[in-house]
Design an enzyme around this catalytic site. Structure first.
Site, short mmCIF file in Angstrom:
data_model
loop_
_atom_site.label_atom_id
_atom_site.label_comp_id
_atom_site.label_asym_id
_atom_site.label_seq_id
_atom_site.Cartn_x
_atom_site.Cartn_y
_atom_site.Cartn_z
CG ASP A 49 -1.76 1.25 1.31
OD1 ASP A 49 -2.71 1.32 0.52
OD2 ASP A 49 -1.47 2.14 2.13
CD GLU B 86 -2.41 1.40 -3.17
OE1 GLU B 86 -3.12 2.26 -2.65
OE2 GLU B 86 -1.17 1.47 -3.22
CB CYS C 29 -11.72 -5.85 8.91
SG CYS C 29 -10.74 -6.84 10.06
CB CYS D 168 -11.75 -4.86 13.06
SG CYS D 168 -13.23 -5.69 12.47
CG ASP E 200 -0.76 3.32 5.47
OD1 ASP E 200 -1.94 3.62 5.16
OD2 ASP E 200 0.11 4.17 5.73
ZN LIG Z 1 -12.29 -7.46 11.50
#
Ligand SMILES: [Zn+2]
Length: 322
Positions: free
Chosen positions: A140, A224, A276, A294, A303
């Site tokens: 990333d 990406e 996530c 999360c 990142d």
């Molecule tokens: Zn999660």
């Protein structure tokens, strides 16, 4: 044009040139032909929009000559020596072993008060090594760390680079205040150009180091797709400089991977920063939030979380995971 050069007409043409310019008499006709070949190439590149309009090169700027294939083959004599007509045997320091019968062209160049000889040699293509695709990584690209990897590594934007970039901006501002056409403005321009080059070199250097490290340790790299990423414009990011760095890093990664027969793949960056990487839930966060937290218990650098998502997406595209 190259074809015409071999006809009888060209022979008389060169004879005429030699009559008009006796200094060419000692020069082999193949060397003269090569001058035209280069000129032809220069115009072709210009018309195909690959290069600027050719510049005239006088004898002080024409620093190399090329001897063609047939000459090279015939003239190869002793080992460690190259024989060149009108010059004689030249001792050479070969940096690599080669088969003298496979030499295609000889290029002699004068640079920084030294003579160099470049031999283009035909070599048999190496058999492709089978690549074991087991080490895969996602990357990333960001502002704070230029690259975060799915292995958890953060390649920070080095402080010296940030400093230099700040100084560049300062010089640029000063320049805009200087009077147009003034001496001071010209001086400032030169100073700015010099620093630009220095910073560009440092950045290149740094990106080469990063890409070398990543490529060495991996067989698959997923990044990406910047074209898509830039479509999702975020005006808050002052990212023109960062953007140039990202592009360069991708370029370096790609050619280094391809050179080794490894896989470099671009993926759609949608949701990679919000999703996530453990449970797939979307965890919304703006740019100021640096940690991905999360409900499933995952707590990692945002990142790195994105890099893992990029890796998953890449492996899915390759059909390696579902
Ligand atoms: Zn999660």
């Amino acid at each position: 044009m190259a074809k015409d050069l071999r006809t009888k007409n060209s022979k008389t043409c060169f004879q005429n040139i030699k009559k008009e310019h006796p200094e060419y008499k000692t020069v082999q006709s193949q060397i003269l032909q090569d001058v035209l070949r280069r000129l032809d190439r220069a115009y072709k590149n210009f018309f195909d929009k690959r290069a600027k309009y050719p510049k005239f090169k006088d004898k002080y700027h024409y620093t190399s000559i090329t001897l063609p294939q047939c000459e090279a083959k015939r003239n190869f004599g002793k080992e460690g020596y190259v024989y060149i007509k009108n010059i004689g045997y030249i001792k050479i320091k070969a940096h690599k072993d080669f088969d003298p019968t496979k030499v295609k062209t000889i290029n002699i160049k004068y640079h920084a008060e030294k003579w160099y000889i470049n031999l283009s040699v035909e070599i048999e293509e190496e058999k492709e090594k089978p690549v074991i695709l087991e080490r895969a990584i996602g990357i990333d690209k960001g502002i704070n760390s230029i690259a975060a990897t799915s292995d958890g590594e953060l390649y920070l934007n080095p402080r010296w680079l940030q400093k230099a970039e700040k100084k560049l901006k300062k010089l640029q501002r000063q320049l805009s205040r200087k009077k147009k056409g003034s001496n001071n403005r010209e001086k400032q321009k030169k100073r700015l150009a010099k620093l630009h080059e220095k910073v560009a070199n440092q950045r290149r250097d740094y990106l080469h180091k990063i890409s070398y490290n990543i490529v060495k340790n991996n067989d698959i790299i997923c990044v990406e797709d910047l074209q898509v990423k830039n479509m999702m414009k975020n005006h808050k990011l002052a990212k023109s400089i960062a953007n140039a760095g990202w592009r360069m890093l991708d370029k370096y990664l790609q050619y280094k991977m391809e050179r080794e027969g490894k896989i470099f793949i671009k993926v759609n960056p949608a949701y990679t920063s919000q999703k996530c990487s453990r449970c797939g839930k979307i965890v919304g966060k703006d740019l100021s939030v640096r940690v991905h937290r999360c409900e499933c218990g995952l707590e990692i650098d945002r990142d790195v979380n994105a890099a893992i998502n990029i890796l998953h997406e890449g492996l899915r595209q390759l059909g390696i995971v579902a």
